[in-house]
Scaffold this active site. Structure first.
Site, mmCIF file in Angstrom:
data_model
loop_
_atom_site.group_PDB
_atom_site.id
_atom_site.type_symbol
_atom_site.label_atom_id
_atom_site.label_comp_id
_atom_site.label_asym_id
_atom_site.label_seq_id
_atom_site.Cartn_x
_atom_site.Cartn_y
_atom_site.Cartn_z
ATOM 1 N N SER A 115 43.603 12.691 56.619
ATOM 2 C CA SER A 115 45.061 12.618 56.563
ATOM 3 C C SER A 115 45.703 13.853 55.944
ATOM 4 C CB SER A 115 45.495 11.367 55.797
ATOM 5 O OG SER A 115 44.871 11.315 54.529
ATOM 6 N N ASP A 337 51.188 7.366 45.612
ATOM 7 C CA ASP A 337 50.376 8.366 46.299
ATOM 8 C C ASP A 337 50.390 9.665 45.513
ATOM 9 O OD1 ASP A 337 49.151 10.151 48.008
ATOM 10 O OD2 ASP A 337 50.223 9.511 49.793
ATOM 11 N N HIS A 340 48.412 12.837 48.760
ATOM 12 C CA HIS A 340 49.111 13.506 49.860
ATOM 13 C C HIS A 340 50.326 14.247 49.318
ATOM 14 C CE1 HIS A 340 46.843 10.179 51.774
ATOM 15 N NE2 HIS A 340 46.576 11.129 52.662
#
Length: 361
Positions: A115, A337, A340
Site C-alpha cells: 500500500s 494510521d 501511510h
C-alpha cells in the site's frame, strides 16, 4: 536565494548524473569549476515553503483513497502541506507534470508493491492529472483494486499500481498460505513496462493477526518461522535474479522504493511521553533522526549492490523518518494510521525525487 544556493541549483542535474551512477555522495562543481558541498538527494532536512502545496488540491483529486485524504477527513492543521525537502548541497528540481507527460510520452510506468507503493502511485496520479486538467484520462481497476491503471490517451502514457507486497509467491496449499521465498511466477505484468518501481518491506515484519502466511518455503522445505530479515534477503535475491535475467536496461528503468518510516512510539524521536503520531504537526528539525536504522535498509542496499543490472534506490527512509507529522494519524477515515501518508503530502516528494532521477538515469 544566496549566490551559492543558486550555483548549486544550476549544477544539480549534472550532479545527478554521477549520483545515479554511484548511488552515493558525490562532489558537485559549480559553473566556475569550484568544488561545492557534497550533493545527496536523500540526505537533508525539511524546510517550510509558503509556495507549497504546489501540485494539486487533495479535495478535488479523484485518485486518493478515503483514508489518505486528511483534508477531507477534517484534519485542522495545514503545516504538514507546506514542507519542502531540501537536500544537502543542492536543490531538488520541482516536478513539472506537463514535461513529465511529454518526455515519457507513450511509456508505461508501474508501481509494484504494498500500500505504500499505492500511496506513491496515487500521488503521481494527482500530480499528472492536475498538470493537464483539460486532458481526458481513463482509470481501469481489476481484482478488487489489485491492479489499477491510469492512462492519458493524449500522451499515450499510463501509470499503474500492482498490489504485490512480497514480490515472491504467496500460495494457498493444503497446509495453508505458504510464502515461497525462492519462487517468483507472477511476473507477466512486469514485462513490457518502461519504468518499474518496486517496493517490499512492511509485510515482512507483520506478526499476529497481521501476518498473512503460515509457512515459509525454501526449495522443498517448509519452515514454520525463521529470522524475518533472512527471509527478506532470500526473497529480494530471488527478485534481483529475475531483474538481472529479464530486464534490458536499454528499454526499462528499474527503481526500488526504500523503506518508509512508521511513527508508533515517541521514544524513537526523543519524545518518550508521546504515544504515536497523533497530534504531531511539525517535522523533526535538522538532518538527523535520533531513532535506529531499520534492519531492512542494509538488506536492500546489499542485494541491490550485488545486482548486475542497474536498479536505482529511491532512498526515502531518512526523509520519512523526519516527518512524524505527515501520517493520516486519527484522520484516516475512522482508523489510526501512523504508517501511510496524507495526500497531498510526503509522497509528492518521492515523486519529485523520482522525476529528478528519471531526467538523468
Amino acid at each position: 536565494m544566496g549566490t551559492h544556493a543558486s550555483r548549486c541549483k544550476i549544477v544539480v542535474l549534472l550532479c545527478l548524473v554521477t549520483f545515479l551512477s554511484n548511488q552515493s555522495n558525490v562532489e558537485c562543481e559549480d559553473e566556475q569549476g569550484t568544488q561545492s558541498e557534497s550533493c545527496d538527494l536523500f540526505k537533508g532536512s525539511w524546510v517550510l515553503d509558503d509556495s507549497y502545496p504546489l501540485y494539486y488540491d487533495a479535495l478535488s483529486c479523484p485518485f486518493i483513497d478515503p483514508g489518505l485524504n486528511c483534508q477531507k477527513n477534517g484534519r485542522p492543521d495545514s503545516m504538514y502541506l507546506e514542507y519542502r525537502w531540501n537536500p544537502i548541497g543542492c536543490e531538488l528540481p520541482r516536478f513539472d507534470g506537463q514535461n513529465f507527460l511529454q518526455k515519457f510520452r507513450g511509456q508505461k510506468i508501474m508501481f509494484v508493491g504494498d500500500s505504500l507503493s499505492k500511496n506513491q502511485w496515487q500521488s503521481l496520479a494527482c500530480m499528472l492529472h492536475f498538470a493537464v486538467p483539460s486532458s481526458n484520462y481513463t482509470l481501469v481497476g481489476s481484482g478488487g483494486g489489485a491492479l489499477l491503471n491510469l492512462s492519458f490517451p493524449e500522451y499515450g502514457l499510463s501509470t499503474a499500481f500492482l498490489k504485490n507486497g512480497f514480490l515472491v509467491d504467496l500460495v494457498v496449499e493444503g497446509v495453508g498460505l505458504v510464502l515461497k521465498l525462492d519462487s517468483l511466477s507472477r511476473t507477466q505484468h512486469w514485462k513490457g513496462v518502461d519504468i518499474l518501481i518496486f517496493n517490499s518491506y512492511h509485510w515482512w515484519i507483520h506478526t499476529g493477526r497481521l501476518q498473512t502466511w503460515k509457512y515459509f518455503q525454501v526449495g522443498e522445505n517448509l519452515i514454520k518461522d525463521m529470522d524475518r530479515m533472512e527471509a527478506y534477503r532470500i526473497a529480494l535475491t530471488t527478485w534481483a535474479k529475475w531483474v538481472d535475467s529479464n530486464i534490458d536496461p536499454g528499454k526499462t528503468k528499474v527503481f526500488f522504493q526504500g523503506i518508509s518510516a512508521v511513527h508508533n512510539h515517541g521514544s524513537e524521536w526523543n519524545e518518550p511521553a508521546v504515544q504515536d503520531c497523533r497530534g504531531q504537526t511539525k517535522a523533526i528539525e535538522g538532518a538527523d533522526y535520533p531513532g535506529q536504522h531499520y534492519p531492512g535498509e542494509a538488506v536492500v542496499k546489499d542485494v541491490l549492490g550485488n545486482m548486475t543490472k542497474p536498479v536505482y534506490l529511491l532512498d526515502i527512509t531518512l526523509l520519512t523518518q523526519l516527518r512524524k507529522d505527515g501520517h493520516p494519524s486519527n484522520y484516516a477515515n475512522g482508523a489510526l494510521d501512523c504508517s501511510h501518508w496524507c495526500l497531498a503530502g510526503v509522497p509528492d516528494t518521492w515523486n519529485e525525487l523520482l522525476y529528478a532521477m528519471l531526467l538523468e538515469s
